[in-house]
Design a protein around this motif. Structure first.
Motif, short mmCIF file in Angstrom:
data_model
loop_
_atom_site.label_atom_id
_atom_site.label_comp_id
_atom_site.label_asym_id
_atom_site.label_seq_id
_atom_site.Cartn_x
_atom_site.Cartn_y
_atom_site.Cartn_z
N ASP A 54 0.82 -1.21 0.00
CA ASP A 54 0.00 0.00 0.00
C ASP A 54 0.85 1.26 0.00
O ASP A 54 0.33 2.38 -0.12
CB ASP A 54 -0.93 0.03 1.22
CG ASP A 54 -1.97 -1.08 1.19
OD1 ASP A 54 -2.20 -1.68 2.25
OD2 ASP A 54 -2.55 -1.32 0.12
N THR A 55 2.15 1.10 0.13
CA THR A 55 3.06 2.24 0.14
C THR A 55 3.00 2.99 -1.18
O THR A 55 3.16 2.39 -2.26
CB THR A 55 4.51 1.78 0.40
OG1 THR A 55 4.59 1.21 1.70
CG2 THR A 55 5.48 2.94 0.28
N ALA A 56 2.71 4.29 -1.12
CA ALA A 56 2.54 5.10 -2.33
C ALA A 56 2.28 6.55 -1.91
O ALA A 56 2.08 6.83 -0.73
CB ALA A 56 1.37 4.59 -3.16
N VAL A 57 2.28 7.42 -2.90
CA VAL A 57 1.76 8.77 -2.69
C VAL A 57 0.27 8.73 -3.03
O VAL A 57 -0.11 8.25 -4.11
CB VAL A 57 2.48 9.80 -3.58
CG1 VAL A 57 1.88 11.18 -3.38
CG2 VAL A 57 3.97 9.82 -3.26
N TYR A 58 -0.54 9.20 -2.12
CA TYR A 58 -1.98 9.19 -2.27
C TYR A 58 -2.47 10.59 -2.65
O TYR A 58 -2.10 11.58 -2.01
CB TYR A 58 -2.66 8.72 -0.98
CG TYR A 58 -2.54 7.23 -0.77
CD1 TYR A 58 -1.31 6.65 -0.47
CD2 TYR A 58 -3.65 6.39 -0.89
CE1 TYR A 58 -1.19 5.27 -0.30
CE2 TYR A 58 -3.54 5.02 -0.71
CZ TYR A 58 -2.31 4.47 -0.43
OH TYR A 58 -2.20 3.10 -0.26
N TYR A 59 -3.29 10.65 -3.70
CA TYR A 59 -3.82 11.90 -4.20
C TYR A 59 -5.34 11.88 -4.13
O TYR A 59 -5.97 10.89 -4.50
CB TYR A 59 -3.43 12.10 -5.66
CG TYR A 59 -1.95 12.16 -5.93
CD1 TYR A 59 -1.22 11.02 -6.21
CD2 TYR A 59 -1.29 13.39 -5.92
CE1 TYR A 59 0.14 11.08 -6.47
CE2 TYR A 59 0.08 13.46 -6.19
CZ TYR A 59 0.78 12.30 -6.44
OH TYR A 59 2.13 12.36 -6.71
N CYS A 60 -5.93 12.98 -3.69
CA CYS A 60 -7.38 13.10 -3.80
C CYS A 60 -7.71 13.89 -5.06
O CYS A 60 -6.90 14.69 -5.55
CB CYS A 60 -7.98 13.77 -2.58
SG CYS A 60 -7.52 15.48 -2.32
N ARG A 61 -8.87 13.61 -5.59
CA ARG A 61 -9.37 14.30 -6.77
C ARG A 61 -10.85 14.58 -6.56
O ARG A 61 -11.57 13.77 -5.97
CB ARG A 61 -9.20 13.43 -8.02
CG ARG A 61 -9.57 14.14 -9.31
CD ARG A 61 -9.63 13.19 -10.47
NE ARG A 61 -10.77 12.30 -10.38
CZ ARG A 61 -11.49 11.87 -11.41
NH1 ARG A 61 -11.18 12.27 -12.63
NH2 ARG A 61 -12.50 11.04 -11.25
#
Length: 121
Positions: free
Chosen positions: A89-96
């Motif tokens: 699940d490691t990642a950069v998370y972005y909302c849109r």
């Protein structure tokens, strides 16, 4: 103009939980879809979860049963509760968000700046 500000990322051990938040501000008449994407190093950006203005939700297969998306329309905010986190699940998370700035029905998409989630022991 509309701005999205994310918060809640960080370092967590496998099996742990995090809650991400993304708040929209600016010229907002209505918000249709709110969703979360993520991008791990060397991989394409992928949809994690989405929620419509009516509350219908959709999840990526890899997070079903572990992540929950919700929204607070009064606060123009979307949340992502992440449980049973795994190293993948490691990642950069972005909302849109798909936003109508005025009542003329035109909609535009806006993105947050991204927040790092690292799952590691």
């Amino acid at each position: 103009q509309v701005q999205l500000v994310e918060s809640g990322g960080g370092l967590v051990q496998p099996g742990g939980s995090l809650r991400l938040s993304c708040a929209a501000s600016g010229s907002i008449f209505s918000i249709n879809v709110m969703d979360w994407y993520r991008q791990a190093p060397g991989k394409e950006r992928e949809l994690v979860a989405a929620i419509t203005s009516g509350g219908s939700t959709n999840y990526g297969d890899s997070v079903k049963g572990r992540f929950t998306i919700s929204r607070d329309n009064a606060k123009n905010t979307v949340y992502l509760q992440m449980n049973s986190l795994k190293p993948e699940d490691t990642a950069v998370y972005y909302c849109r968000m798909i936003v109508a700035p005025t009542s003329n029905a035109y909609e535009y998409q806006y993105w947050g700046q991204g927040t790092q989630v690292t799952v590691s022991s």
